[in-house]
Design an enzyme around this catalytic site. Structure first.
Site: not given
Ligand code: A3P
Ligand code: MG
Ligand code: MG
Ligand code: MG
Length: 409
Positions: A293, A320, A190, A346, A334, A97, A317, A185, A187-188, A122
């Protein structure tokens, strides 16, 4: 009036065909004819300038995200090899990250030296400045330097731990509706990177993305998604993947210029478009792997109302958004728990990747996402993404399901 020095625009403007005045139209005086031509010239120049003015930024963003993806792949490979380390603590992920954020910041500043640099990201260096963070900071510094040296396109002295901290902390901007701000981000998803090692067939949906976007006056004007674990082939309909599938996609989009996808190792880009289906029964949908989430109960109720037959494709992540932009599925749902505040990093890159591929992204009230209000998105209940034909049906099904199961969030 935009004063342009981009001569490439002038030939286009002078080739503007003179408006044809037939005898049915009132003759215009030479002065207003000049005025109207000036307006056309300005409009063409601004639109040409605006679409051209992000080329440098897009090239820099693609380079930064691709390099950060290479750093993450190196960490993930280490994860796959070192059971003990992966089981004992999360530090390998933390290294990725932070390393990704430092690298993206380093590349953007070097590729765009004259621009004022503002990054909303982030991670921050707080934990790394503590005694307990020194060993991790050392590993990050080595990882970033190795990635830069292997890339070979920057001739810079070895970066120090202090350089790392500074690069990570350049991501402290709050963004907003004025000026330009990068949104990252590092690493979206993680969890997608960390747990990947637990499934040798990637059935966990172990996706993650380096998500980088540019805000200009509060609007997302370009976005890049590097998805190291996303197969180049469609992931629609829960097709299981063998580990022989070629993986590693780079999606990129620029306002008014469409969305493209290429392999991470630089194949020629192909233009992508969202699914064009208008039959919700044919549609398949993406949602978070993590039920924490996004409410899986709510999405299955919505899917039932739409007559969707295919089971949901659950992956981590913003990959999608990438899969949706190329038509692997038709809908992304979501619905976080009540009170959760979505962060702009995000969704900024994923959103433009879908909208420039012909899709629509909105909240449950049908409002477009507003990235101009700082680090958070003020939403009315969740995020939906699909094509223009399905959006009205989707909004109706969402409203009905929210009324029927208000406790779902
Ligand atoms: N309770 C929650 N509800 C919704 N999203 C959450 C969440 N907790 C974390 N997230 C966000 O969900 C992102 C991953 O998205 P997805 O669920 O689509 O995989 C995480 O990004 P990071 O992995 O960058 O922290 C995190 O920001
Ligand atoms: Mg994230
Ligand atoms: Mg993240
Ligand atoms: Mg996070």
């Amino acid at each position: 009036m935009v004063i342009l020095n981009c001569s490439r625009v002038v030939p286009k403007i002078t080739s503007l065909s003179r408006p044809k005045f037939t005898n049915t139209q009132p003759l215009v005086s030479p002065v207003s004819r000049r005025a109207s031509r000036a307006v056309i010239v300005a409009a063409v120049a601004v639109s040409a300038f605006s679409s051209m003015s992000y080329d440098r930024e897009l090239a820099a963003a693609k380079k930064a995200a691709s390099l950060a993806a290479r750093l993450c792949q190196k960490v993930q490979k280490a994860l796959l090899q070192s059971d003990v380390q992966a089981k004992s603590d999360k530090s390998p992920v933390t290294v990725a990250d932070y390393g990704s954020q430092a690298l993206v910041s380093f590349v953007l500043e070097r590729e765009l030296p004259s621009d004022s640099f503002s990054l909303v990201a982030e991670e921050d260096s707080g934990d790394l400045r503590k005694e307990s963070g020194q060993e991790t900071l050392q590993r990050i510094t080595k990882l970033v330097n190795d990635t830069i040296v292997n890339d070979g396109s920057f001739s810079v002295p070895t970066l120090t731990m202090e350089d790392m901290l500074r690069a990570i902390d350049s991501g402290k901007s709050d963004g907003g509706s004025h000026g330009r701000h990068w949104v990252l981000d590092p690493i979206d998803g993680t969890k997608g990177l960390y747990f990947a090692r637990w499934h040798n067939r990637f059935v966990r949906g172990d996706q993650y993305a380096i998500a980088l976007a540019l805000l200009d006056e509060g609007k997302v004007v370009l976005g890049v998604l590097a998805c190291p674990n996303l197969p180049l082939a469609s992931i629609g309909g829960n097709r299981l993947h063998s580990s022989h599938d070629e993986v590693g996609c780079l999606f990129f989009a620029k306002v008014g210029a469409g969305t493209y996808m290429q392999s991470l190792d630089g194949s020629s880009p192909i233009k992508v478009n969202v699914s064009t289906t208008d039959n919700s029964e044919e549609a398949s949908f993406f949602e978070s792997f993590e039920a924490a989430h996004s409410s899986h109960d709510l999405s299955s109720s919505i899917a039932k109302k739409l007559g969707v037959k295919a089971p949901p494709v659950r992956i981590d992540s913003q990959a999608k958004y990438g899969a949706l932009s190329r038509g692997d599925g038709a809908i992304y749902l979501r619905f976080p728990r009540k009170g959760y505040r979505e962060k702009i990093w995000d969704h900024a890159a994923g959103c433009i990747v879908v909208t420039e591929a012909g899709g629509v992204v909105a909240d449950a009230a049908g409002n477009p996402l507003d990235f101009s209000k700082g680090k958070y998105l003020d939403l009315d209940t969740g995020i939906l993404a699909t094509n223009e034909k399905l959006m009205p049906l989707l909004l109706k099904a969402v409203r009905e399901s929210l009324e029927e199961i208000p406790s779902a969030l």
